[in-house]
Design a protein around this motif. Structure first.
Motif, PDB file in Angstrom:
ATOM      1  N   ARG A   1       0.652  -1.150   0.109  1.00 30.63           N
ATOM      2  CA  ARG A   1      -0.030   0.055   0.001  1.00 30.63           C
ATOM      3  C   ARG A   1       0.950   1.218  -0.045  1.00 30.63           C
ATOM      4  N   VAL A   2       1.998   1.235   0.763  1.00 34.36           N
ATOM      5  CA  VAL A   2       2.781   2.410   0.784  1.00 34.36           C
ATOM      6  C   VAL A   2       3.553   2.618  -0.344  1.00 34.36           C
ATOM      7  N   LEU A   3       3.781   1.552  -1.061  1.00 33.97           N
ATOM      8  CA  LEU A   3       4.154   1.828  -2.479  1.00 33.97           C
ATOM      9  C   LEU A   3       3.346   2.665  -3.527  1.00 33.97           C
ATOM     10  N   LYS A   4       2.362   2.683  -3.285  1.00 33.40           N
ATOM     11  CA  LYS A   4       1.065   3.387  -4.236  1.00 33.40           C
ATOM     12  C   LYS A   4       0.945   4.933  -3.839  1.00 33.40           C
ATOM     13  N   ILE A   5       1.561   5.181  -2.307  1.00 35.19           N
ATOM     14  CA  ILE A   5       1.231   6.500  -1.897  1.00 35.19           C
ATOM     15  C   ILE A   5       2.685   7.433  -2.082  1.00 35.19           C
ATOM     16  N   ILE A   6       3.677   6.526  -2.271  1.00 31.29           N
ATOM     17  CA  ILE A   6       4.989   7.151  -2.338  1.00 31.29           C
ATOM     18  C   ILE A   6       5.659   7.361  -3.673  1.00 31.29           C
ATOM     19  N   LYS A   7       5.716   8.891  -4.059  1.00 34.80           N
ATOM     20  CA  LYS A   7       6.169   9.107  -5.505  1.00 34.80           C
ATOM     21  C   LYS A   7       7.493   8.561  -5.796  1.00 34.80           C
ATOM     22  N   HIS A   8       8.391   9.018  -5.060  1.00 33.99           N
ATOM     23  CA  HIS A   8       9.828   8.648  -5.184  1.00 33.99           C
ATOM     24  C   HIS A   8      10.195   7.368  -4.667  1.00 33.99           C
ATOM     25  N   LYS A   9      10.593   6.450  -5.632  1.00 35.65           N
ATOM     26  CA  LYS A   9      10.999   4.969  -5.312  1.00 35.65           C
ATOM     27  C   LYS A   9      12.191   4.757  -5.581  1.00 35.65           C
ATOM     28  N   SER A  10      12.876   3.617  -4.926  1.00 35.73           N
ATOM     29  CA  SER A  10      14.211   3.054  -5.390  1.00 35.73           C
ATOM     30  C   SER A  10      13.930   2.030  -6.536  1.00 35.73           C
ATOM     31  N   LYS A  11      14.870   1.566  -7.109  1.00 31.40           N
ATOM     32  CA  LYS A  11      14.608   0.620  -7.992  1.00 31.40           C
ATOM     33  C   LYS A  11      14.480  -0.877  -7.404  1.00 31.40           C
ATOM     34  N   HIS A  12      15.063  -0.933  -6.042  1.00 33.55           N
ATOM     35  CA  HIS A  12      14.652  -2.323  -5.399  1.00 33.55           C
ATOM     36  C   HIS A  12      13.006  -1.866  -4.907  1.00 33.55           C
TER      37      HIS A  12
ATOM     38  N   LYS B   1      10.616  -0.388  -6.598  1.00 38.56           N
ATOM     39  CA  LYS B   1       9.905  -0.668  -7.975  1.00 38.56           C
ATOM     40  C   LYS B   1       9.790  -2.200  -8.307  1.00 38.56           C
ATOM     41  N   GLU B   2      10.841  -2.734  -8.203  1.00 37.26           N
ATOM     42  CA  GLU B   2      10.917  -4.259  -8.879  1.00 37.26           C
ATOM     43  C   GLU B   2      10.369  -5.108  -7.821  1.00 37.26           C
ATOM     44  N   ILE B   3      10.503  -5.173  -6.458  1.00 35.15           N
ATOM     45  CA  ILE B   3       9.758  -5.687  -5.764  1.00 35.15           C
ATOM     46  C   ILE B   3       8.168  -5.256  -5.297  1.00 35.15           C
ATOM     47  N   LYS B   4       7.766  -4.186  -5.869  1.00 36.54           N
ATOM     48  CA  LYS B   4       6.399  -3.738  -5.700  1.00 36.54           C
ATOM     49  C   LYS B   4       6.184  -3.546  -4.192  1.00 36.54           C
ATOM     50  N   ALA B   5       6.973  -3.258  -3.303  1.00 38.13           N
ATOM     51  CA  ALA B   5       6.758  -3.260  -1.843  1.00 38.13           C
ATOM     52  C   ALA B   5       7.941  -2.144  -1.117  1.00 38.13           C
ATOM     53  N   VAL B   6       7.260  -1.435  -0.107  1.00 39.22           N
ATOM     54  CA  VAL B   6       8.138  -0.466   0.346  1.00 39.22           C
ATOM     55  C   VAL B   6       8.293  -0.649   2.030  1.00 39.22           C
ATOM     56  N   ASN B   7       9.332  -1.009   2.522  1.00 37.25           N
ATOM     57  CA  ASN B   7       9.488  -0.825   4.107  1.00 37.25           C
ATOM     58  C   ASN B   7      10.233   0.004   4.399  1.00 37.25           C
TER      59      ASN B   7
ATOM     60  N   LYS C   1      14.201  13.159   2.042  1.00 41.63           N
ATOM     61  CA  LYS C   1      15.394  13.727   1.477  1.00 41.63           C
ATOM     62  C   LYS C   1      15.224  14.921   0.598  1.00 41.63           C
ATOM     63  N   ARG C   2      15.804  16.153   0.842  1.00 39.38           N
ATOM     64  CA  ARG C   2      15.480  17.271   0.072  1.00 39.38           C
ATOM     65  C   ARG C   2      13.995  17.826   0.312  1.00 39.38           C
ATOM     66  N   ASN C   3      13.614  17.434   1.661  1.00 45.78           N
ATOM     67  CA  ASN C   3      12.001  17.961   1.620  1.00 45.78           C
ATOM     68  C   ASN C   3      10.954  17.279   1.061  1.00 45.78           C
ATOM     69  N   LYS C   4      11.558  15.926   0.499  1.00 49.92           N
ATOM     70  CA  LYS C   4      10.508  14.818  -0.433  1.00 49.92           C
ATOM     71  C   LYS C   4      10.704  13.562   0.274  1.00 49.92           C
ATOM     72  N   LEU C   5       9.483  12.831   0.217  1.00 48.39           N
ATOM     73  CA  LEU C   5       9.509  11.474   0.742  1.00 48.39           C
ATOM     74  C   LEU C   5       9.901  10.651  -0.422  1.00 48.39           C
ATOM     75  N   TYR C   6      10.864   9.463   0.215  1.00 48.12           N
ATOM     76  CA  TYR C   6      11.425   8.486  -0.521  1.00 48.12           C
ATOM     77  C   TYR C   6      11.094   7.057   0.215  1.00 48.12           C
ATOM     78  N   GLY C   7      10.868   6.218  -0.884  1.00 52.91           N
ATOM     79  CA  GLY C   7      10.391   4.706  -0.448  1.00 52.91           C
ATOM     80  C   GLY C   7      11.503   3.766  -1.149  1.00 52.91           C
ATOM     81  N   THR C   8      11.977   2.814  -0.190  1.00 52.39           N
ATOM     82  CA  THR C   8      12.805   1.924  -0.677  1.00 52.39           C
ATOM     83  C   THR C   8      12.490   0.458  -0.060  1.00 52.39           C
ATOM     84  N   ASN C   9      13.301  -0.356  -0.360  1.00 49.60           N
ATOM     85  CA  ASN C   9      13.018  -1.762   0.383  1.00 49.60           C
ATOM     86  C   ASN C   9      14.426  -2.503   0.753  1.00 49.60           C
ATOM     87  N   THR C  10      14.382  -2.547   2.183  1.00 49.48           N
ATOM     88  CA  THR C  10      15.520  -3.159   2.671  1.00 49.48           C
ATOM     89  C   THR C  10      15.325  -4.757   2.856  1.00 49.48           C
TER      90      THR C  10
END
Length: 206
Positions: free
Chosen positions: A4-15, A17-23, A28-37
């Protein structure tokens, strides 16, 4: 929620995007980013608990296909595995794509009939109970490694059942520790040192 988070985060890492999930969400620079670790944490946890693991020989069984499971599949795609079977509650045909080489989806009800060749079984469901999942560990290869990714510092019912039958087990708490390394870099600007002392203190199983 990771999907669900993936759908509301505009800036996403390649991980992500490929996984289709953000944890992991960071600013960063007043913008929200999402990645998957999760994928990184799982890989490190698996290697830490199985020093000589040979991915090329792995017949992998994954229970569930939520955000965490997708991170695991992404991790295995970066290595060379023999076969991945993902057991799901819904219709398996909903998940099949041409891109998934040697990845198969099966109904979780069919697990006991199709599990004899699995040598790495991973539970990604929130249900850490073999009985609720209708999983019979006696159907597994006796050399199978059983991994429950639930972040617990105690033996879950899933782990207890595996231990009772003398299976080698892996704990999800290790995945939690190792996925936090890149997360700390995004949140606090430094990479924490994960040494044996830290791991031992954090993973003392109760």
């Amino acid at each position: 929620f990771k999907e669900r988070v993936l759908k509301i985060i505009k800036h996403k890492s390649k991980h992500a995007k490929e996984i289709k999930a953000v944890n992991c969400v960071y600013k960063k620079r007043n913008k929200l980013y999402g990645t998957n670790t999760d994928w990184y944490g799982f890989k490190k946890a698996l290697c830490y608990q199985n020093k000589n693991i040979k991915y090329k020989k792995c017949n992998i069984g994954i229970l569930g296909y939520g955000g965490a499971a997708k991170a695991l599949v992404y991790c295995f795609k970066k290595t060379k595995y023999k076969k991945i079977t993902i057991f799901v509650r819904k219709n398996p045909n909903n998940y099949k794509t041409k891109k998934n080489k040697n990845i198969y989806f099966e109904k979780i009800k069919s697990f006991n009939k199709k599990s004899k060749d699995i040598n790495l079984l991973i539970n990604t469901t929130a249900t850490s109970s073999p009985k609720k999942l209708n999983i019979n560990f006696n159907k597994l290869n006796k050399k199978c490694v059983v991994f429950d990714i639930n972040y617990k510092k105690h033996n879950t019912p899933f782990i207890k059942e595996a231990l009772n039958l003398n299976f080698r087990v892996n704990y999800g708490i290790y995945m939690l520790i190792f996925q936090a390394v890149p997360t700390f870099r995004h949140w606090f600007g430094f990479v924490p040192k994960v040494d044996k002392g830290l791991v031992d203190r954090c993973t003392k199983i109760k």
